[in-house]
Every structure is written in C-alpha cells, then in structure tokens.
Design an enzyme around this catalytic site. Sequence first.
Site, PDB file in Angstrom:
ATOM      1  N   ASP A 126       0.811  -1.211   0.000  1.00 24.46           N
ATOM      2  CA  ASP A 126       0.000   0.000   0.000  1.00 24.46           C
ATOM      3  C   ASP A 126       0.846   1.264   0.000  1.00 24.46           C
ATOM      4  OD1 ASP A 126      -2.875   1.308   0.935  1.00 24.46           O
ATOM      5  OD2 ASP A 126      -1.173   2.251   1.917  1.00 24.46           O
ATOM      6  N   THR A 154      -5.092   2.537  -0.194  1.00 23.97           N
ATOM      7  CA  THR A 154      -4.923   1.910  -1.510  1.00 23.97           C
ATOM      8  C   THR A 154      -5.326   0.439  -1.452  1.00 23.97           C
ATOM      9  OG1 THR A 154      -3.132   3.451  -2.012  1.00 23.97           O
ATOM     10  CG2 THR A 154      -3.310   1.496  -3.397  1.00 23.97           C
ATOM     11  N   ASP A 155      -4.953  -0.248  -0.382  1.00 24.93           N
ATOM     12  CA  ASP A 155      -5.407  -1.631  -0.199  1.00 24.93           C
ATOM     13  C   ASP A 155      -6.933  -1.688  -0.164  1.00 24.93           C
ATOM     14  OD1 ASP A 155      -2.882  -2.701  -0.087  1.00 24.93           O
ATOM     15  OD2 ASP A 155      -2.800  -2.819   2.090  1.00 24.93           O
ATOM     16  N   LEU A 156      -7.540  -0.777   0.599  1.00 29.84           N
ATOM     17  CA  LEU A 156      -8.993  -0.790   0.754  1.00 29.84           C
ATOM     18  C   LEU A 156      -9.700  -0.473  -0.560  1.00 29.84           C
ATOM     19  CD1 LEU A 156      -9.178   1.079   4.183  1.00 29.84           C
ATOM     20  CD2 LEU A 156      -9.519  -1.360   3.792  1.00 29.84           C
TER      21      LEU A 156
END
Length: 384
Positions: A126, A154-156
Amino acid sequence: MMLGDLGAEVIKVEHPKGGDDTRAWGPPFAENQDHADTTAGESAYFLCVNRNKKSVTVNMKSKGGRELLHDLVRQSDVLVENYLPGKLASMGMGYEELSKINPRLVYASITGYGQDGPYADRPGYDVIIEAEAGLMHITGEPDGVPVKVGVAITDLTTGLYAKGAILAALIQRGMTGKGQHIDCSLLESQVASLANIASNYLVGGREAKRMGTAHPSIVPYQVFPTKDSFMMIGAGNDGQFAKFCQRVGLQDLVDDARFKTNADRVQHRQELIQLIEDELTQQGTQYWLDQLQGAGFPFAPINNIAQTFDHPQIKARGLVHEVDHPRAGKIKMVGPPTKFSGFKPSVRLPPPTLGAHTNEVLETVLGYDKQHIESLRSDGAIGK
C-alpha cells in the site's frame, strides 16, 4: 470479508505454519483473561477483516495439498489470490489450469502492478503504491513533506474495485455460463482513485500539489483552527458561503467583490482564509458547532477515534457489532456499513483461529472421510 458479509461461504486457505502474516501484527492483541490458553492473544489487525471466513490450513507445495485445492475449486464460484504473477501457475493453481477443472470459476488476481507490463514482477505494498501513484504527492501540508494516508487506503480501494469486479463477473457468468480471470492491481486502482486530481491533469495539464485539508477548486473547504481545537467547514457554493458568513459574523464578506463567486474565492484564497481564521479563533469549537447547527451547509469537529465510536449517529445505526471469539472472548468490530431493505448483512462467524475449519470443510464440503483426512495430515498436506 465483504463477500462474506453478503452471505458467501468464504474459505480462507492458510499455510499450516503461522497462517496469514497479519495474525502476528501487533500489539494490540485481543486476549481473554479467563482462558486457560496462554497463547490466546489475537491480533486486532487480523480481527478487523477476517470475520465470516472459515480457516483451512493447506500446504500447497505438497501433492496432497494441491489435489485438495483442486477438489475445492471444483465446487467453488470464486477464487481470490494475491501472489506475484505466475507464482500460482508454477504450483498448478493458475487460472488456465483451474479453469479447465471448473470453467465457471471466477478467478480474481490482486497484485501490486498487474499481470503484465515491465513492473509486473514487483511486489506491491500500500504505502509503496501511495508514493508511486501520486497519492502521497498530494497528501500533507503545502510546506511539509509528503505523507501517507492514516489507513491503508490503496489496499482498501483495491479491495472495493475487486469486489465490484467479482460481482460483475458472477452476473456475466449467469448469462454465459463461463467464469473469467480478473486482473486487479493496486497501482491502477490508486490512479483511478485520483478522481478529479487525475482529470485536472489529463484535461487541463494542471500538476497537483499538497494542500493540507484544503480543496483545489472550492473555498472555503478545509480545516480551520478555533480557540481550543479545530473544525472542518465545507461551503461548496455561493449560497452556502453566504449562510456560513451570516452564522459566524462575517456578513460583510458576502458582498465583497473578492469573494462574490467561488472562482473569486479561489483566486483570493489566502486573504479569505486569514479572515475566517481570525474570526473562528475567537471562540472554541463547541461554540461554533452550536452556532452553525441547522445552517444548511456541512461542518464537523475533528473527532479522535474514541469520539468517532461515541458518535450518536454511529450508535443509532448499529455499526459496531460484538461477537464471541473462541479464544479472545467477546470482541467488538466494525460491522457491514451498507443497509439493504430486503436483506441484512451480518457477522455470522467470528474471525477464525488458524485451521479451525479444516476438518469441517474437508468433511462437509469435499466429502473426505476421516481416514483420508488423517492421511493428508500425516503427509503434511494439511495442518495439525
């Protein structure tokens, strides 16, 4: 987790030794003080995204482990993986091979940079993508250093894009009878999430810069200091700006030629912000919250996390759920945020302990008998 919240039976495949890395990411750990097991601590990081999943421990490098997973694929609708491109294919678990076993399989690959291109073989994290895909460049104070967002956004975001793609692929499969391979990357998801910042550059050639909490195209739309803390003010149009000025005692600004329209206010940003700050710092945040109540434009205090979970709207909406965990006891978690009129997402299963459902899944889903299961265990294909 999101698919599990919607009712999917989710089987999480983990390595027998240690499992998901985030199981060890702590402190903090949830611990049941009354439990006899001294290793009962569960990582809060792991607990936050692993509800409604069953944990099965499998050694994919073993022949028996691969055969087990192939049997599981035959009965599955969706497979989600985040290995480097080509890694699973080298282990007999790539899309080309698995689609022959189950042509209806929706195979979702989540990587840092995508399945092809010059960066495809790079691992993605991320914070690395936040830096590389522009987000860190626009995050922070104007005269400060680039900073990351406070959560792994960014992961989410990539997870949300992947979920939407999976659901769309399932709808298409309902029409064609065929699954497909979904290629979802952190890099592309983050660039897509630049939204108007990306459009400003692509359409207008305008390079972005760090603006703290301010908005590049709307003024006033940012955090302001008060006498004792801070608050967020958002006046998105001329009418809201007039209402704001009337409520805080700055009526003269409404007819000031420098601030008549939003374009004027953007042009004279620094002058206007200074005038607002001079006024708001005369009183504390609660005073201004009371003054602005019902004014017809958005505003809010800057809540910490404790205040967030004490928020009356969060409580009224029942967002926090409490579940019984087999080792950690009662734990609280943020529940499904979306409400449906004809369906209620729920936390049916607590985050699983490592391998808790191995026997159950092998027996009930795959139909393996106890002798077969013990043979796999003794060969090291599954965990103890």
